[in-house]
Design an enzyme around this catalytic site. Structure first.
Site, short mmCIF file in Angstrom:
data_model
loop_
_atom_site.label_atom_id
_atom_site.label_comp_id
_atom_site.label_asym_id
_atom_site.label_seq_id
_atom_site.Cartn_x
_atom_site.Cartn_y
_atom_site.Cartn_z
N CYS A 1 7.10 3.92 6.25
CA CYS A 1 6.38 3.76 5.19
C CYS A 1 7.27 3.19 3.98
O CYS A 1 6.54 3.04 2.67
CB CYS A 1 5.45 4.84 4.76
SG CYS A 1 6.59 6.40 4.41
N CYS B 1 0.64 -1.13 0.04
CA CYS B 1 -0.08 0.04 -0.17
C CYS B 1 0.98 1.36 -0.11
O CYS B 1 0.84 2.09 -0.86
CB CYS B 1 -0.83 -0.01 1.25
SG CYS B 1 -2.01 1.26 1.28
N CYS B 2 1.97 1.39 0.83
CA CYS B 2 2.67 2.59 0.92
C CYS B 2 3.64 2.44 -0.39
O CYS B 2 3.97 3.55 -0.81
CB CYS B 2 3.66 2.55 2.18
SG CYS B 2 2.77 3.08 3.80
N CYS C 1 -1.95 8.42 6.74
CA CYS C 1 -3.21 8.09 6.00
C CYS C 1 -4.40 8.14 7.10
O CYS C 1 -3.96 7.25 8.32
CB CYS C 1 -3.16 7.08 4.95
SG CYS C 1 -2.13 7.40 3.82
S1 SF4 Z 1 0.08 5.16 5.32
FE1 SF4 Z 1 -1.18 3.27 5.61
S2 SF4 Z 1 -3.03 3.92 4.24
FE2 SF4 Z 1 -1.46 5.35 3.67
S3 SF4 Z 1 -0.23 4.64 1.93
FE3 SF4 Z 1 0.79 3.87 3.80
S4 SF4 Z 1 -0.15 1.66 4.52
FE4 SF4 Z 1 -1.71 2.74 3.09
#
Ligand code: SF4
Length: 224
Positions: A220, A111-112, A194
């Site tokens: 991240c 995701c990150c 996020c």
């Molecule tokens: S901070 Fe959380 S929601 Fe945002 S990109 Fe990274 S894993 Fe995804």
């Protein structure tokens, strides 16, 4: 990892500059970065606070500032970015995830990668150096962050002018310069990422305990 490789002499120069700047102010470090890298310098701002942004843009009003829009930020973060953009008439570049690799914001490592790392990789392509707001006190993983180093992942020089600053230094600068504060900070969000993967922390709790609280993830991928 980027395919760009630094020469041994460049690594030596960066290490020497980093050591030299251990006792320098962020303003001195930013001035050196602007003189050294000119338009090949960029700044990826987290917009958790704008201390480094204030220092850098006062020194170089046209400096490129990158905001990584993960498309999962709090509405308050987006409003803050817009307020700051107007206040400084920023040369702002906003990145977005590639729709083809855009999973649901979930906290998984991919995701990150898709929402932050890959967009930043594209944004800094062709640049020689980037500024970041990393401080050694942010997290154990950042405790030995150099002021200047070669960033192997992104393939350019990484400059952390606030590396030696404490949270108290940041708060003092914000007050002395009447800077706008991210609206979620007074609500206990002391490290803001996020919305789906950030929660407020209790008084005395590690500020970054509110990030990815349901997993063992601590970074991240931009800084570690
Ligand atoms: S901070 Fe959380 S929601 Fe945002 S990109 Fe990274 S894993 Fe995804």
């Amino acid at each position: 990892m980027s395919s760009t490789q630094p020469t041994p002499s460049l690594l030596d120069e960066l290490a020497a500059a980093s050591a030299r700047f251990e006792t320098a102010s962020p303003g001195e470090i930013v001035s050196w970065a602007i003189e050294t890298y000119s338009s090949s310098l960029t700044y990826a701002c987290s917009f958790q606070d704008i201390v480094l942004l204030d220092i850098a843009v006062k020194a170089a009003p046209d400096l490129e500032v990158i905001f990584l829009d993960t498309e999962a930020h709090f509405p308050e973060t987006l409003a803050y970015v817009e307020d700051v953009r107007r206040r400084y008439d920023l040369n702002l570049v906003v990145t977005h995830p590639d729709p083809a690799e855009n999973p649901v914001p979930c906290g998984e490592s991919g995701c990150c990668q898709g929402r932050k790392v890959a967009p930043l990789m594209r944004a800094v392509a062709g640049k020689d150096a980037w500024l970041t707001s990393v401080k050694r006190v942010d997290a154990q993983t950042r405790g030995d962050a150099p002021i200047i180093s070669w960033d192997d992942k992104f393939g350019l020089v990484k400059i952390n002018p606030l590396a030696t600053w404490t949270d108290e230094d940041v708060a003092y600068y914000e007050k002395a310069n009447d800077l706008p504060i991210h609206p979620l900070i007074p609500q206990g969000y002391l490290s803001i990422g996020c919305a789906p993967t950030t929660r407020p922390v209790a008084p005395g709790e590690d500020p970054r305990a509110g990030r990815w609280a349901d997993s063992d993830k601590t970074e991240c991928g931009l800084h570690g």
